[in-house]
Design a protein around this motif. Structure first.
Motif, PDB file in Angstrom:
ATOM      1  N   ALA A  64      20.584  -9.431 -19.669  1.00 17.44           N
ATOM      2  CA  ALA A  64      20.981  -8.599 -18.536  1.00 17.44           C
ATOM      3  C   ALA A  64      20.232  -9.006 -17.269  1.00 17.44           C
ATOM      4  CB  ALA A  64      20.714  -7.128 -18.845  1.00 17.44           C
ATOM      5  N   LYS A  65      20.813  -8.678 -16.143  1.00 24.31           N
ATOM      6  CA  LYS A  65      20.179  -8.954 -14.852  1.00 24.31           C
ATOM      7  C   LYS A  65      18.760  -8.415 -14.875  1.00 24.31           C
ATOM      8  CE  LYS A  65      21.002  -8.381  -9.876  1.00 24.31           C
ATOM      9  NZ  LYS A  65      20.983  -9.825  -9.603  1.00 24.31           N
ATOM     10  N   THR A  66      17.804  -9.242 -14.452  1.00 27.12           N
ATOM     11  CA  THR A  66      16.396  -8.916 -14.648  1.00 27.12           C
ATOM     12  C   THR A  66      15.922  -7.731 -13.816  1.00 27.12           C
ATOM     13  OG1 THR A  66      14.145  -9.817 -14.629  1.00 27.12           O
ATOM     14  CG2 THR A  66      15.635 -10.541 -12.877  1.00 27.12           C
ATOM     15  N   MET A  67      14.968  -7.011 -14.398  1.00 23.56           N
ATOM     16  CA  MET A  67      14.251  -5.975 -13.666  1.00 23.56           C
ATOM     17  C   MET A  67      13.111  -6.577 -12.853  1.00 23.56           C
ATOM     18  SD  MET A  67      13.973  -2.952 -16.558  1.00 23.56           S
ATOM     19  CE  MET A  67      12.871  -1.954 -15.528  1.00 23.56           C
ATOM     20  N   LEU A  68      12.843  -7.874 -13.054  1.00 24.83           N
ATOM     21  CA  LEU A  68      11.674  -8.515 -12.452  1.00 24.83           C
ATOM     22  C   LEU A  68      12.084  -9.709 -11.592  1.00 24.83           C
ATOM     23  CD1 LEU A  68       9.522  -8.604 -15.728  1.00 24.83           C
ATOM     24  CD2 LEU A  68       9.739  -6.729 -14.089  1.00 24.83           C
ATOM     25  N   PRO A  69      12.853  -9.508 -10.522  1.00 23.27           N
ATOM     26  CA  PRO A  69      13.311 -10.645  -9.711  1.00 23.27           C
ATOM     27  C   PRO A  69      12.175 -11.395  -9.030  1.00 23.27           C
ATOM     28  CG  PRO A  69      13.788  -8.560  -8.618  1.00 23.27           C
ATOM     29  CD  PRO A  69      13.349  -8.221 -10.006  1.00 23.27           C
ATOM     30  N   ASN A  70      11.077 -10.723  -8.769  1.00 25.37           N
ATOM     31  CA  ASN A  70       9.947 -11.412  -8.132  1.00 25.37           C
ATOM     32  C   ASN A  70       9.297 -12.425  -9.067  1.00 25.37           C
ATOM     33  OD1 ASN A  70      10.301  -9.909  -5.797  1.00 25.37           O
ATOM     34  ND2 ASN A  70       8.820  -8.331  -6.412  1.00 25.37           N
ATOM     35  N   ILE A  71       9.519 -12.265 -10.369  1.00 24.55           N
ATOM     36  CA  ILE A  71       8.924 -13.174 -11.351  1.00 24.55           C
ATOM     37  C   ILE A  71       9.961 -14.143 -11.899  1.00 24.55           C
ATOM     38  CG2 ILE A  71       7.766 -13.294 -13.603  1.00 24.55           C
ATOM     39  CD1 ILE A  71       6.655 -10.495 -12.989  1.00 24.55           C
ATOM     40  N   GLY A 129      17.660 -14.324 -12.277  1.00 22.00           N
ATOM     41  CA  GLY A 129      17.067 -14.357 -13.602  1.00 22.00           C
ATOM     42  C   GLY A 129      17.603 -13.257 -14.500  1.00 22.00           C
ATOM     43  N   PHE A 130      17.289 -13.386 -15.794  1.00 22.56           N
ATOM     44  CA  PHE A 130      17.764 -12.425 -16.788  1.00 22.56           C
ATOM     45  C   PHE A 130      16.626 -11.954 -17.671  1.00 22.56           C
ATOM     46  CE2 PHE A 130      21.456 -15.152 -15.925  1.00 22.56           C
ATOM     47  CZ  PHE A 130      22.377 -14.185 -15.519  1.00 22.56           C
ATOM     48  N   SER A 188      25.049  -5.658 -14.515  1.00 21.26           N
ATOM     49  CA  SER A 188      24.868  -4.309 -13.970  1.00 21.26           C
ATOM     50  C   SER A 188      23.525  -4.205 -13.253  1.00 21.26           C
ATOM     51  CB  SER A 188      24.910  -3.280 -15.101  1.00 21.26           C
ATOM     52  OG  SER A 188      26.082  -3.391 -15.864  1.00 21.26           O
ATOM     53  N   PRO A 189      23.434  -3.353 -12.235  1.00 24.89           N
ATOM     54  CA  PRO A 189      22.130  -3.139 -11.584  1.00 24.89           C
ATOM     55  C   PRO A 189      21.108  -2.673 -12.610  1.00 24.89           C
ATOM     56  CG  PRO A 189      23.902  -2.176 -10.292  1.00 24.89           C
ATOM     57  CD  PRO A 189      24.516  -2.577 -11.598  1.00 24.89           C
ATOM     58  N   PRO A 190      19.942  -3.299 -12.673  1.00 28.48           N
ATOM     59  CA  PRO A 190      18.948  -2.930 -13.677  1.00 28.48           C
ATOM     60  C   PRO A 190      18.224  -1.641 -13.302  1.00 28.48           C
ATOM     61  CG  PRO A 190      18.064  -4.633 -12.269  1.00 28.48           C
ATOM     62  CD  PRO A 190      19.504  -4.434 -11.855  1.00 28.48           C
ATOM     63  N   PRO A 191      17.625  -0.964 -14.286  1.00 29.57           N
ATOM     64  CA  PRO A 191      16.821   0.222 -13.982  1.00 29.57           C
ATOM     65  C   PRO A 191      15.554  -0.166 -13.231  1.00 29.57           C
ATOM     66  CG  PRO A 191      16.647  -0.336 -16.299  1.00 29.57           C
ATOM     67  CD  PRO A 191      17.701  -1.230 -15.732  1.00 29.57           C
ATOM     68  N   THR A 192      14.884   0.807 -12.696  1.00 30.50           N
ATOM     69  CA  THR A 192      13.660   0.545 -11.927  1.00 30.50           C
ATOM     70  C   THR A 192      12.424   1.134 -12.575  1.00 30.50           C
ATOM     71  OG1 THR A 192      14.085   2.518 -10.582  1.00 30.50           O
ATOM     72  CG2 THR A 192      14.936   0.412  -9.748  1.00 30.50           C
ATOM     73  N   ASP A 193      12.586   1.707 -13.782  1.00 31.63           N
ATOM     74  CA  ASP A 193      11.437   2.271 -14.470  1.00 31.63           C
ATOM     75  C   ASP A 193      11.549   1.949 -15.955  1.00 31.63           C
ATOM     76  OD1 ASP A 193      13.575   3.838 -15.157  1.00 31.63           O
ATOM     77  OD2 ASP A 193      12.536   5.747 -14.938  1.00 31.63           O
ATOM     78  N   SER A 194      10.530   2.319 -16.726  1.00 30.01           N
ATOM     79  CA  SER A 194      10.508   2.042 -18.155  1.00 30.01           C
ATOM     80  C   SER A 194       9.865   3.206 -18.893  1.00 30.01           C
ATOM     81  CB  SER A 194       9.722   0.751 -18.442  1.00 30.01           C
ATOM     82  OG  SER A 194       9.485   0.597 -19.826  1.00 30.01           O
ATOM     83  N   ALA A 195      10.412   3.526 -20.076  1.00 29.60           N
ATOM     84  CA  ALA A 195       9.814   4.561 -20.913  1.00 29.60           C
ATOM     85  C   ALA A 195       8.577   4.065 -21.635  1.00 29.60           C
ATOM     86  CB  ALA A 195      10.839   5.063 -21.936  1.00 29.60           C
TER      87      ALA A 195
END
Length: 324
Positions: A106-113, A118-119, A188-195
């Protein structure tokens, strides 16, 4: 007198929601069977107390899975199961984890890295793509790294098996073999947080553990972390597919799980995970040329044991052309 624990996750019943880029994770047929057979092996052959085994499964059989919703392999249920397991174990315990189901990209939550294009690799919960539900999300690679590292930090002997893939084209192939993955990433737009924890803390720990560099080698599995302190047995390389197949002519199993159990049934007290992996890889790759199971790190440990056995370097034979 080592205490054994296990976390077993199998997903056959996917709700088949359509994601924004028309991606659909189709239902599977052998993942829960994988988990049930592994559960039987662990309880009867290894002697693990059923109270120390957590199962999250989704059996297909109608509109909803057979299991109660508290046992469904959702994102939050998976995270909670990992964290509960980590709180229970003690140094020196044996821990076995297996996931059988779709793997996703999935589209990465970490585009800066990883870059804007990235995925993230991830485990796919049964309700992925559920409309208007931000909690229907992948369990992503950097989250998995942190969950597994928390177990390593407890000084347990950890073995992880992923019978899934992150890609694979069509959902069905010739001869009844079915691929555990799709041929396209989720945009899809990735989430911005994590459980799992604060995102900045998870990323910092992941980068410190080498997660950003593991994919440089072309023979790595899909996951963007390199296992340290535990054994990882993955169904295929990052550019391959993981198959399930009716080996007995009737019921499907994951190829990795089927041959792993067949091999473990013949194991003796001096069998290592490297020995298991060599035979399993030969069996699987001999039938499915697009699947090569990969063992990473800590392969010299005895199967379900805490001791190591010094290995001899060999070349596994994947196929024999007897006629020539």
């Amino acid at each position: 007198m080592t205490t054994h624990h296990a976390l077993l996750i199998g997903v056959d019943h996917y709700f088949e929601y359509v994601l924004p880029n028309r991606l659909v994770y189709r239902r599977l047929g052998g993942c829960v069977r994988d988990i049930n057979k592994i559960y039987s092996f662990l309880t009867t052959r290894i002697g693990i107390d059923p109270a120390n085994i957590t199962k999250l499964t989704a059996t297909y059989g109608g509109e909803f899975p057979h299991e109660p919703e508290t046992e469904w392999p959702t994102y939050h249920n998976m995270v909670n199961a990992f964290q509960t397991l980590t709180n229970r174990v003690q140094p020196g315990d044996q821990v076995y984890i297996q996931y059988s189901g779709h793997g996703g990209r999935a589209k990465t939550m970490l585009p800066n890295i990883k870059g804007d294009n990235g995925f993230d690799e991830g485990l796919v919960p049964l309700d992925i793509g559920k409309p208007d539900d931000p909690d229907a999300r992948y369990l992503r690679d950097f989250e998995m790294f942190n969950l597994l590292q928390a177990l390593v930090d407890k000084e347990v002997r950890l073995t992880v098996v992923f019978d899934c893939c992150h890609s694979g084209g069509a959902t069905r192939d010739i001869g009844g073999a079915r691929k555990r993955g799709t041929g396209q990433p989720d945009l899809s737009p990735p989430p911005t947080d994590s459980a799992v924890g604060e995102l900045a803390d998870l990323v910092a720990r992941w980068q410190g553990g080498g997660g950003g560099t593991a994919r440089a080698a072309t023979n790595q599995v899909a996951w963007l972390f390199e296992p340290k302190g535990y054994t990882l047995f993955a169904a295929c390389r990052g550019n391959e597919s993981a198959f399930e197949f009716p080996f007995d002519g009737r019921e499907s199993n994951g190829a990795l799980t089927y041959w792993m159990l067949d091999t473990l049934a013949q194991a003796d007290p001096k069998t290592t995970w490297k020995m298991v992996a060599d035979r399993v890889s030969a069996k699987v790759h001999g039938q499915f040329e697009q699947q090569t199971p990969m063992l990473q790190r800590e392969g010299e440990y005895l199967v379900f044991g805490a001791a190591k056995l010094a290995g001899k370097y060999t070349v596994p034979v994947l196929k024999v052309d007897a006629a020539n």
